[in-house]
Design a protein around this motif. Structure first.
Motif, short mmCIF file in Angstrom:
data_model
loop_
_atom_site.label_atom_id
_atom_site.label_comp_id
_atom_site.label_asym_id
_atom_site.label_seq_id
_atom_site.Cartn_x
_atom_site.Cartn_y
_atom_site.Cartn_z
N ALA A 315 0.81 -1.22 0.00
CA ALA A 315 0.00 0.00 0.00
C ALA A 315 0.85 1.26 0.00
O ALA A 315 0.41 2.30 -0.51
N ASP A 316 2.04 1.20 0.57
CA ASP A 316 2.90 2.38 0.57
C ASP A 316 3.27 2.79 -0.86
O ASP A 316 3.30 3.98 -1.19
N ARG A 317 3.51 1.79 -1.72
CA ARG A 317 3.82 2.10 -3.12
C ARG A 317 2.56 2.57 -3.86
O ARG A 317 2.64 3.45 -4.73
N GLU A 320 2.03 6.25 -3.29
CA GLU A 320 2.88 7.10 -4.12
C GLU A 320 2.35 7.19 -5.55
O GLU A 320 2.37 8.25 -6.17
N ARG A 321 1.85 6.07 -6.07
CA ARG A 321 1.26 6.09 -7.41
C ARG A 321 0.01 6.96 -7.45
O ARG A 321 -0.24 7.66 -8.44
N ALA A 328 -4.58 12.25 -2.87
CA ALA A 328 -3.91 12.14 -1.57
C ALA A 328 -4.73 11.26 -0.65
O ALA A 328 -5.92 11.50 -0.44
N VAL A 329 -4.10 10.22 -0.09
CA VAL A 329 -4.70 9.38 0.94
C VAL A 329 -3.75 9.35 2.13
O VAL A 329 -2.59 9.72 2.02
N GLU A 362 -6.95 1.06 -11.74
CA GLU A 362 -5.92 1.08 -12.80
C GLU A 362 -4.54 0.85 -12.21
O GLU A 362 -3.72 0.12 -12.80
N ILE A 363 -4.26 1.45 -11.08
CA ILE A 363 -2.95 1.28 -10.44
C ILE A 363 -2.76 -0.17 -9.99
O ILE A 363 -1.69 -0.76 -10.18
#
Length: 366
Positions: A315-317, A320-321, A328-329, A362-363
């Protein structure tokens, strides 16, 4: 249910177990200009006239020192308490600082996590050696009162809890109250909760006067978008509040903030809160439904507030995506008991939710 008790650095304590999260990190850091803000749990809507008009009118009185009396009486009437059982504060954050400073004699303070980090940060800044009870995500972050040490004389917990969005039963919280203990329940998001068929705020302890040592923390920041005004209050025993008031600077709450407190305690404001909470529940259900169809995404527990906590490996990556795509989350690794695989997402209107979850899909599929 598993609940892990962990000591954190403080006078006379040993080293913390595991990496220490950044307790000073908050969602406003995530919501940089140009991004769609799903990181901050403040409702964005035009201010109603019944709130805006008293705020504007209060500017004519800025030459006089603030008089908290009328606002204190209004808040007390809302919660069916005498005025001496209300202490107005410069936001909930000041309330935590007052508790930490006024109760320096607490021998074993315990904070139930994951939750808002300012209560523990305030305790540590005041020199307390804090212990943590970490609730289990596999159990939906539910509270088992028996896991809180019996000799803890200061216990802090959120309800509904930020960031998990869990609403603990009032009966379970009441089990934590006992003579010789101060029980602090952070109800900053209580006005966002709703249960069909239940009048008022479900599971709130704000009107309970029978529980020994109970302090309820409230905030007007979230529903009425007043983060910049700094207004909140404490509810509890008059003698206990007097100890906290002795640690508070003179005129801590500004005249405009007092005007807001008075307005937001009115019957019209309370009725508006209930209507907003009903709409929020529908918007939250829509968000949860959309998230539940995404690959590898798990919604934590049964969300009850203005935000949803999700778990997704990496989730950290993903965060950033999302920033690269304009969203922003709130990162989860700054909350004790969570880590980099957790994200908190604010509830917004269905159109915003649909646009966000399309980008998130999509991410995740890339």
């Amino acid at each position: 249910m598993r609940a892990e008790l962990i000591g954190t650095p403080g006078p006379g304590s040993g080293p913390a177990v595991g990496p220490e999260p950044d307790l000073a990190h908050h969602g406003d850091v995530e919501a940089t200009p140009g991004l769609v803000d799903l990181a901050v749990n403040v409702r964005r809507a035009p201010m109603p006239d019944w709130l805006a008009d008293p705020l504007v009118a209060s500017l004519a009185d800025l030459a006089a020192y603030p008089d908290p009396g009328p606002a204190r009486a209004a808040v007390a009437a809302r919660h069916k308490r005498p005025p001496e059982e209300v202490l107005l504060t410069a936001g909930a954050a000041e309330a935590f600082v007052l508790i930490a400073r006024a109760l320096r004699d607490a021998r074993r303070p315990v904070v139930v996590h994951p939750q808002f980090t300012e209560p523990e940060a305030a305790l540590r800044a005041a020199g307390h050696a804090v212990e943590r009870v970490l609730l289990d995500p596999a159990d939906g972050f539910r509270l088992d009162p028996a896991r809180v040490p019996a000799d803890a004389d200061l216990v802090m917990i959120g309800n509904p809890t930020n960031p998990t969005s869990v609403l603990h039963p009032a009966a379970a919280l009441a089990e934590l109250a006992r003579p010789g203990r101060v029980l602090v329940v952070d109800e900053a998001f209580a006005d966002t909760t709703r249960v069909p068929g239940v009048d008022g705020e479900p599971e709130s302890l704000a009107a309970r006067r029978d529980l020994p040592g109970l302090l309820v923390v409230r905030s007007l920041t979230k529903t009425w978008a007043l983060a910049g005004l700094r207004i909140g209050y404490l509810l509890g025993d008059a003698g206990l509040l007097a100890r906290l008031a002795a640690a508070q600077p003179l005129w801590a709450v500004s005249t405009p903030a007092l005007a807001a407190a008075t307005a937001c305690a009115s019957p019209a404001a309370v009725a508006a809160e209930r209507a907003i909470a009903a709409r929020l529940a529908a918007d939250r259900d829509h968000l949860v439904a959309r998230l539940s169809h995404l690959p590898g995404v798990r919604v934590a527990g049964h969300p009850a507030s203005a935000f949803v906590l999700i778990h997704r490996p990496g989730a950290d990556r993903v965060r950033e995506r999302l920033r690269e795509r304009g969203w922003a989350v709130r990162r989860g690794d700054t909350f004790p008991g969570l880590g980099p695989d957790w994200l908190r997402i604010a509830v917004r209107d269905p159109a915003t939710t649909d646009a966000f979850t399309e980008v998130l899909a999509e991410i995740l599929e890339a």
